[in-house]
Design a protein around this motif. Sequence first.
Motif, PDB file in Angstrom:
ATOM      1  N   GLY A  17     -16.685 -44.427 -35.123  1.00  0.00           N
ATOM      2  CA  GLY A  17     -17.019 -44.093 -36.497  1.00  0.00           C
ATOM      3  C   GLY A  17     -16.207 -44.739 -37.596  1.00  0.00           C
ATOM      4  N   THR A  18     -15.099 -45.399 -37.281  1.00  0.00           N
ATOM      5  CA  THR A  18     -14.305 -45.996 -38.353  1.00  0.00           C
ATOM      6  C   THR A  18     -14.739 -47.414 -38.697  1.00  0.00           C
ATOM      7  OG1 THR A  18     -12.595 -46.784 -36.838  1.00  0.00           O
ATOM      8  CG2 THR A  18     -12.262 -44.608 -37.824  1.00  0.00           C
ATOM      9  N   LEU A  19     -15.770 -47.884 -38.053  1.00  0.00           N
ATOM     10  CA  LEU A  19     -16.248 -49.249 -38.291  1.00  0.00           C
ATOM     11  C   LEU A  19     -16.698 -49.443 -39.736  1.00  0.00           C
ATOM     12  CD1 LEU A  19     -16.622 -51.879 -36.786  1.00  0.00           C
ATOM     13  CD2 LEU A  19     -18.901 -51.142 -36.143  1.00  0.00           C
ATOM     14  N   SER A  20     -17.178 -48.410 -40.376  1.00  0.00           N
ATOM     15  CA  SER A  20     -17.655 -48.514 -41.756  1.00  0.00           C
ATOM     16  C   SER A  20     -16.516 -48.817 -42.730  1.00  0.00           C
ATOM     17  CB  SER A  20     -18.361 -47.227 -42.176  1.00  0.00           C
ATOM     18  OG  SER A  20     -17.469 -46.137 -42.119  1.00  0.00           O
ATOM     19  N   ARG A  21     -15.267 -48.608 -42.318  1.00  0.00           N
ATOM     20  CA  ARG A  21     -14.124 -48.893 -43.189  1.00  0.00           C
ATOM     21  C   ARG A  21     -13.673 -50.347 -43.128  1.00  0.00           C
ATOM     22  NH1 ARG A  21     -10.438 -44.121 -41.302  1.00  0.00           N
ATOM     23  NH2 ARG A  21      -8.994 -45.852 -41.244  1.00  0.00           N
ATOM     24  N   LEU A  22     -14.257 -51.134 -42.247  1.00  0.00           N
ATOM     25  CA  LEU A  22     -13.909 -52.545 -42.121  1.00  0.00           C
ATOM     26  C   LEU A  22     -14.383 -53.294 -43.364  1.00  0.00           C
ATOM     27  CD1 LEU A  22     -12.798 -54.800 -40.192  1.00  0.00           C
ATOM     28  CD2 LEU A  22     -15.172 -55.147 -39.515  1.00  0.00           C
ATOM     29  N   LYS A  23     -13.466 -53.984 -44.022  1.00  0.00           N
ATOM     30  CA  LYS A  23     -13.812 -54.753 -45.217  1.00  0.00           C
ATOM     31  C   LYS A  23     -14.101 -56.190 -44.811  1.00  0.00           C
ATOM     32  CE  LYS A  23     -10.968 -51.945 -48.273  1.00  0.00           C
ATOM     33  NZ  LYS A  23     -10.506 -50.968 -47.326  1.00  0.00           N
ATOM     34  N   THR A  24     -15.344 -56.635 -45.080  1.00  0.00           N
ATOM     35  CA  THR A  24     -15.727 -57.994 -44.705  1.00  0.00           C
ATOM     36  C   THR A  24     -16.756 -58.540 -45.686  1.00  0.00           C
ATOM     37  OG1 THR A  24     -16.574 -59.414 -42.948  1.00  0.00           O
ATOM     38  CG2 THR A  24     -17.518 -57.209 -43.094  1.00  0.00           C
ATOM     39  N   LYS A  34     -23.510 -52.639 -38.909  1.00  0.00           N
ATOM     40  CA  LYS A  34     -24.617 -51.703 -39.173  1.00  0.00           C
ATOM     41  C   LYS A  34     -25.395 -51.405 -37.895  1.00  0.00           C
ATOM     42  CE  LYS A  34     -23.963 -51.072 -43.465  1.00  0.00           C
ATOM     43  NZ  LYS A  34     -23.307 -49.837 -43.872  1.00  0.00           N
ATOM     44  N   ARG A  35     -25.619 -52.432 -37.089  1.00  0.00           N
ATOM     45  CA  ARG A  35     -26.349 -52.241 -35.839  1.00  0.00           C
ATOM     46  C   ARG A  35     -25.565 -51.344 -34.878  1.00  0.00           C
ATOM     47  NH1 ARG A  35     -26.136 -54.164 -31.139  1.00  0.00           N
ATOM     48  NH2 ARG A  35     -24.778 -55.909 -31.591  1.00  0.00           N
ATOM     49  N   ILE A  36     -24.262 -51.566 -34.780  1.00  0.00           N
ATOM     50  CA  ILE A  36     -23.418 -50.751 -33.904  1.00  0.00           C
ATOM     51  C   ILE A  36     -23.393 -49.301 -34.391  1.00  0.00           C
ATOM     52  CG2 ILE A  36     -21.027 -50.334 -33.153  1.00  0.00           C
ATOM     53  CD1 ILE A  36     -22.168 -52.637 -31.653  1.00  0.00           C
ATOM     54  N   GLU A  37     -23.296 -49.107 -35.705  1.00  0.00           N
ATOM     55  CA  GLU A  37     -23.261 -47.752 -36.257  1.00  0.00           C
ATOM     56  C   GLU A  37     -24.542 -46.973 -35.942  1.00  0.00           C
ATOM     57  OE1 GLU A  37     -22.583 -48.470 -40.388  1.00  0.00           O
ATOM     58  OE2 GLU A  37     -20.410 -48.543 -40.155  1.00  0.00           O
ATOM     59  N   ARG A  38     -25.662 -47.658 -35.947  1.00  0.00           N
ATOM     60  CA  ARG A  38     -26.953 -47.007 -35.706  1.00  0.00           C
ATOM     61  C   ARG A  38     -27.310 -46.891 -34.236  1.00  0.00           C
ATOM     62  NH1 ARG A  38     -29.377 -50.459 -40.498  1.00  0.00           N
ATOM     63  NH2 ARG A  38     -28.841 -49.058 -42.208  1.00  0.00           N
ATOM     64  N   PRO A  42     -23.501 -45.414 -25.561  1.00  0.00           N
ATOM     65  CA  PRO A  42     -22.220 -44.705 -25.424  1.00  0.00           C
ATOM     66  C   PRO A  42     -21.099 -45.476 -26.139  1.00  0.00           C
ATOM     67  CG  PRO A  42     -23.265 -44.998 -23.289  1.00  0.00           C
ATOM     68  CD  PRO A  42     -24.069 -45.773 -24.277  1.00  0.00           C
ATOM     69  N   ILE A  43     -20.080 -44.763 -26.552  1.00  0.00           N
ATOM     70  CA  ILE A  43     -18.970 -45.377 -27.280  1.00  0.00           C
ATOM     71  C   ILE A  43     -18.317 -46.493 -26.474  1.00  0.00           C
ATOM     72  CG2 ILE A  43     -16.637 -44.937 -28.165  1.00  0.00           C
ATOM     73  CD1 ILE A  43     -17.668 -42.326 -29.292  1.00  0.00           C
ATOM     74  N   SER A  44     -18.223 -46.336 -25.171  1.00  0.00           N
ATOM     75  CA  SER A  44     -17.594 -47.379 -24.347  1.00  0.00           C
ATOM     76  C   SER A  44     -18.380 -48.684 -24.399  1.00  0.00           C
ATOM     77  CB  SER A  44     -17.444 -46.901 -22.908  1.00  0.00           C
ATOM     78  OG  SER A  44     -18.710 -46.597 -22.358  1.00  0.00           O
ATOM     79  N   VAL A  45     -19.706 -48.605 -24.448  1.00  0.00           N
ATOM     80  CA  VAL A  45     -20.545 -49.801 -24.541  1.00  0.00           C
ATOM     81  C   VAL A  45     -20.358 -50.458 -25.906  1.00  0.00           C
ATOM     82  CG1 VAL A  45     -22.925 -50.644 -24.573  1.00  0.00           C
ATOM     83  CG2 VAL A  45     -22.220 -48.953 -22.878  1.00  0.00           C
ATOM     84  N   LYS A  46     -20.352 -49.646 -26.952  1.00  0.00           N
ATOM     85  CA  LYS A  46     -20.151 -50.169 -28.309  1.00  0.00           C
ATOM     86  C   LYS A  46     -18.779 -50.829 -28.424  1.00  0.00           C
ATOM     87  CE  LYS A  46     -22.710 -46.507 -30.686  1.00  0.00           C
ATOM     88  NZ  LYS A  46     -22.577 -45.494 -31.745  1.00  0.00           N
ATOM     89  N   GLY A  48     -16.969 -52.222 -26.076  1.00  0.00           N
ATOM     90  CA  GLY A  48     -16.988 -53.501 -25.369  1.00  0.00           C
ATOM     91  C   GLY A  48     -17.703 -54.583 -26.158  1.00  0.00           C
ATOM     92  N   GLU A  49     -18.777 -54.204 -26.805  1.00  0.00           N
ATOM     93  CA  GLU A  49     -19.521 -55.161 -27.616  1.00  0.00           C
ATOM     94  C   GLU A  49     -18.705 -55.610 -28.827  1.00  0.00           C
ATOM     95  OE1 GLU A  49     -23.881 -55.452 -29.756  1.00  0.00           O
ATOM     96  OE2 GLU A  49     -23.519 -53.867 -28.296  1.00  0.00           O
ATOM     97  N   LEU A  50     -18.005 -54.685 -29.447  1.00  0.00           N
ATOM     98  CA  LEU A  50     -17.150 -55.031 -30.589  1.00  0.00           C
ATOM     99  C   LEU A  50     -16.044 -55.990 -30.164  1.00  0.00           C
ATOM    100  CD1 LEU A  50     -16.836 -51.546 -32.279  1.00  0.00           C
ATOM    101  CD2 LEU A  50     -17.859 -53.585 -33.296  1.00  0.00           C
ATOM    102  N   HIS A  51     -15.403 -55.687 -29.041  1.00  0.00           N
ATOM    103  CA  HIS A  51     -14.339 -56.570 -28.567  1.00  0.00           C
ATOM    104  C   HIS A  51     -14.874 -57.975 -28.291  1.00  0.00           C
ATOM    105  CE1 HIS A  51     -11.794 -58.553 -25.555  1.00  0.00           C
ATOM    106  NE2 HIS A  51     -10.841 -58.127 -26.369  1.00  0.00           N
ATOM    107  N   ALA A  52     -16.013 -58.058 -27.624  1.00  0.00           N
ATOM    108  CA  ALA A  52     -16.599 -59.368 -27.310  1.00  0.00           C
ATOM    109  C   ALA A  52     -16.923 -60.146 -28.587  1.00  0.00           C
ATOM    110  CB  ALA A  52     -17.862 -59.179 -26.471  1.00  0.00           C
ATOM    111  N   TYR A  53     -17.452 -59.457 -29.585  1.00  0.00           N
ATOM    112  CA  TYR A  53     -17.805 -60.113 -30.851  1.00  0.00           C
ATOM    113  C   TYR A  53     -16.560 -60.682 -31.530  1.00  0.00           C
ATOM    114  CZ  TYR A  53     -19.411 -60.817 -35.614  1.00  0.00           C
ATOM    115  OH  TYR A  53     -19.701 -61.376 -36.832  1.00  0.00           O
TER     116      TYR A  53
END
Length: 71
Positions: A17-24, A34-38, A42-46, A48-53
């Motif tokens: 849930g803290t992804l919305s605070r990322l300033k970019t 936005k896609r990850i937030e929606r 599961p949080i573990s999948v999200k 992993g995807e964030l780390h890969a990105y």
Amino acid sequence: MTVPGPNHPCWQRLAGGTLSRLKTQHLGTQLMTKRIERSTDPISVKAGELHAYFARWERALPNEVQQLATL
């Protein structure tokens, strides 16, 4: 600054849930967040995807990578 490892707690926090605070200003990152937030994944999948990105785009996103551990 380097991307934190895949087991760093920042990925779980961001995916939870803290992804919305990322300033970019990077459009691709804005769309990805936005896609990850929606996502109903599961949080573990999200996490992993964030780390890969961010591992892939580390050199193009130095300001965003710097914020990761503090969010």
